[in-house]
Design a protein around this motif. Structure first.
Motif, short mmCIF file in Angstrom:
data_model
loop_
_atom_site.label_atom_id
_atom_site.label_comp_id
_atom_site.label_asym_id
_atom_site.label_seq_id
_atom_site.Cartn_x
_atom_site.Cartn_y
_atom_site.Cartn_z
N THR A 179 -30.75 34.26 -12.99
CA THR A 179 -29.90 34.55 -11.78
C THR A 179 -28.18 34.34 -12.47
OG1 THR A 179 -30.02 32.16 -11.12
CG2 THR A 179 -31.25 33.84 -10.09
N ASP A 180 -28.01 33.52 -13.39
CA ASP A 180 -26.69 33.46 -13.85
C ASP A 180 -26.72 33.61 -15.38
OD1 ASP A 180 -25.29 32.23 -11.44
OD2 ASP A 180 -27.11 31.05 -11.61
N PRO A 181 -26.82 34.93 -15.91
CA PRO A 181 -26.74 34.98 -17.39
C PRO A 181 -25.59 35.11 -17.96
CG PRO A 181 -27.58 36.98 -16.27
CD PRO A 181 -27.28 36.00 -15.20
N ASP A 182 -24.60 35.58 -17.21
CA ASP A 182 -23.29 36.23 -17.90
C ASP A 182 -22.17 35.09 -17.57
OD1 ASP A 182 -24.44 38.51 -18.41
OD2 ASP A 182 -24.29 39.23 -16.31
N ASP A 183 -22.23 33.89 -16.97
CA ASP A 183 -21.20 32.91 -16.75
C ASP A 183 -21.10 31.94 -18.10
OD1 ASP A 183 -20.60 33.76 -13.99
OD2 ASP A 183 -22.61 32.82 -13.59
N ASP A 184 -20.09 31.34 -18.31
CA ASP A 184 -19.87 30.37 -19.13
C ASP A 184 -20.87 29.10 -19.21
OD1 ASP A 184 -18.22 32.29 -20.89
OD2 ASP A 184 -16.40 31.32 -19.75
N ILE A 185 -20.53 28.47 -17.66
CA ILE A 185 -20.96 27.17 -17.64
C ILE A 185 -21.49 27.38 -16.25
CG2 ILE A 185 -20.32 25.15 -16.83
CD1 ILE A 185 -18.21 24.84 -18.90
N VAL A 186 -22.72 26.77 -15.96
CA VAL A 186 -23.68 26.72 -14.80
C VAL A 186 -23.56 25.30 -14.06
CG1 VAL A 186 -25.61 26.97 -13.32
CG2 VAL A 186 -24.94 28.56 -15.01
N VAL A 187 -23.21 24.98 -12.93
CA VAL A 187 -22.93 23.53 -12.58
C VAL A 187 -24.37 23.53 -11.39
CG1 VAL A 187 -21.98 21.83 -10.69
CG2 VAL A 187 -20.48 23.29 -12.66
N ASN A 197 -31.75 18.74 5.46
CA ASN A 197 -30.81 18.82 6.50
C ASN A 197 -29.56 19.14 6.15
OD1 ASN A 197 -30.33 16.04 5.76
ND2 ASN A 197 -30.69 15.44 7.64
N GLU A 198 -29.27 19.52 5.00
CA GLU A 198 -27.75 19.78 4.35
C GLU A 198 -26.77 18.69 4.77
OE1 GLU A 198 -27.11 23.74 5.84
OE2 GLU A 198 -29.02 24.38 5.18
N ASP A 199 -27.14 17.53 4.90
CA ASP A 199 -26.16 16.46 5.14
C ASP A 199 -25.69 15.71 3.98
OD1 ASP A 199 -28.37 15.25 4.52
OD2 ASP A 199 -28.23 13.44 6.03
N ALA A 200 -26.26 16.10 3.00
CA ALA A 200 -25.79 15.62 1.55
C ALA A 200 -26.10 16.50 0.34
CB ALA A 200 -26.01 14.15 1.35
N LEU A 201 -25.29 16.64 -0.55
CA LEU A 201 -25.43 17.27 -1.74
C LEU A 201 -25.30 16.28 -3.03
CD1 LEU A 201 -24.00 19.41 0.21
CD2 LEU A 201 -24.58 20.86 -1.40
N ILE A 202 -26.18 16.45 -4.02
CA ILE A 202 -25.91 15.80 -5.29
C ILE A 202 -25.50 16.82 -6.35
CG2 ILE A 202 -27.01 14.28 -6.90
CD1 ILE A 202 -28.84 13.12 -4.79
N LEU A 203 -24.45 16.40 -7.06
CA LEU A 203 -23.89 17.16 -8.28
C LEU A 203 -24.84 16.77 -9.38
CD1 LEU A 203 -21.63 17.41 -6.23
CD2 LEU A 203 -20.35 18.04 -8.21
N LEU A 204 -25.60 17.43 -9.85
CA LEU A 204 -26.91 17.07 -10.88
C LEU A 204 -26.17 16.64 -12.33
CD1 LEU A 204 -30.16 18.36 -9.67
CD2 LEU A 204 -29.48 16.15 -9.38
N GLY A 205 -25.31 18.01 -12.47
CA GLY A 205 -24.84 18.04 -13.81
C GLY A 205 -24.45 19.39 -14.06
N TRP A 206 -24.21 19.85 -15.53
CA TRP A 206 -23.59 21.18 -15.72
C TRP A 206 -24.41 21.32 -17.26
CZ3 TRP A 206 -20.68 22.04 -20.15
CH2 TRP A 206 -20.18 20.70 -20.56
N GLU A 207 -24.15 22.59 -17.62
CA GLU A 207 -24.64 23.10 -18.81
C GLU A 207 -23.91 24.69 -19.09
OE1 GLU A 207 -25.00 22.40 -21.87
OE2 GLU A 207 -27.14 21.49 -21.46
N HIS A 208 -23.75 24.49 -20.76
CA HIS A 208 -23.24 25.93 -21.16
C HIS A 208 -24.31 27.01 -21.12
CE1 HIS A 208 -19.26 24.74 -23.00
NE2 HIS A 208 -19.89 23.45 -23.26
#
Length: 343
Positions: free
Chosen positions: A99-107, A114-125
């Protein structure tokens, strides 16, 4: 990892922008918007504001369709896309590249049902993900059924991509939010409604000079009343979208030049008297700040009985109509009343 908890304004904007965008899967677009809001908060907390840009900031703030969909953020010159999912298998290297082959970084951002909280798991090149996928194919074969590899570098390593700096926690100092009733810090200033709270790094110009300080855009109730709909029935998160669609004039001030309105009510406001056991909905028909009982109102049931299609009445005409039709009105101190939102 970091937890982001969206407030009511965030949730309403994320949803309404998805509706206006015309997304085929509104729930997917909505949660994607919340993921962008989550990463924006991370950037504001931990990265210098001059080193990142949120491409969709104005579109989401005003609930307008996005004009650019290549990526979501630019951070330290890298193109960053935020991938939000409830299904953690979406964060497998091969799944991300689909789904995201052309970006530099994916977060990567995970959300609760219930969408009341989101967790930022990490990122990668993205290039690292490509290498991992190739290595898996060449050397390891199929992954074990019960153990799948998820790609994620710790979020706090993101700032290592940029210059060494101590400029952190550049969150807005602005105390206002959409829907707040405010006035200029002057005597006899008119009550205004906060429509937009602009990001602190926004380059705002007033009277030909760049503003030094955070900006708030407001509209005056009398101008809003001239619009095609009853703006009091619109959620405050959508006021910026409404004003933009209807070309309603906004006025921009430094937030330090505004204060909360001591007497916040204007003609047409929906109110109740909270010390009643089962209060009827009241509608403000007159404001006279020189009187101790400075608010005159009528109750919705009385207006409904006397007038056909009361929702079509302009707020400015309410006092005259009540007088002509013999609709009872009552006077109270503004301190005895509270807003009763109709959205």
């Amino acid at each position: 990892m970091y937890v982001y908890t969206p407030d009511e304004i965030d949730r309403e904007r994320a949803h309404h922008q998805a509706v206006i965008q015309g997304a085929e899967q509104q729930s997917v677009k909505r949660i994607g918007n919340l993921g962008e809001l989550a990463f924006e908060q991370f950037c504001r907390e931990y990265l210098p504001v001059e080193t990142w840009e949120w491409v969709n900031e104005e579109a989401i703030r005003r609930c307008n369709p996005e004009s650019f969909a290549g990526y979501d953020f630019e951070v330290f010159g890298y193109e960053v896309d935020v991938k939000t999912s409830r299904d953690v298998s979406a964060f497998k290297p091969a799944s991300i590249l689909e789904t995201d082959p052309d970006d530099d970084i994916v977060v990567m951002v995970w959300h609760r049902d219930n969408e009341d909280a989101l967790i930022l798991l990490g990122w990668e090149h993205v290039e690292t993900l490509k290498s991992k996928v190739e290595m898996q194919k060449q050397y390891t074969g199929d992954e074990p059924d019960k153990l799948a590899h998820l790609a994620a570098r710790p979020m706090n390593e993101l700032h290592d991509l940029g210059p060494n700096t101590a400029h952190l926690n550049q969150k807005p100092q602005n105390p206002f939010k959409p829907g707040d009733r405010v006035q200029k810090s002057d005597d006899d200033a008119s009550v205004a409604v906060v429509v937009e709270v602009l990001p602190p790094e926004a380059d705002v110009s007033l009277y030909g000079q760049t503003m030094d300080g955070e900006a708030v855009s407001v509209a005056f109730p009398s101008t809003l009343d001239e619009g095609p709909g009853d703006w009091r029935e619109i959620h405050p998160a959508k006021l910026a979208s409404y004003c933009d669609d209807q070309d309603i004039r906004l006025y921009t001030y430094k937030h330090t030049n505004l204060e909360r309105a001591e007497q916040p009510f204007t003609v047409g406001d929906y109110v109740i008297k909270p010390d009643y056991d089962d209060p009827d909905l009241g509608i403000v028909v007159d404001v006279d700040e020189e009187q101790d009982r400075d608010i005159t109102l009528t109750f919705q049931p009385k207006l409904d009985d006397a007038v056909d299609n009361p929702g079509s009445l302009s707020p400015a005409s309410l006092a005259e109509i009540c007088d002509d039709e013999g609709v009872s009105t009552y006077s109270y101190s503004h301190e005895d009343l509270v807003f009763e939102p109709q959205y």
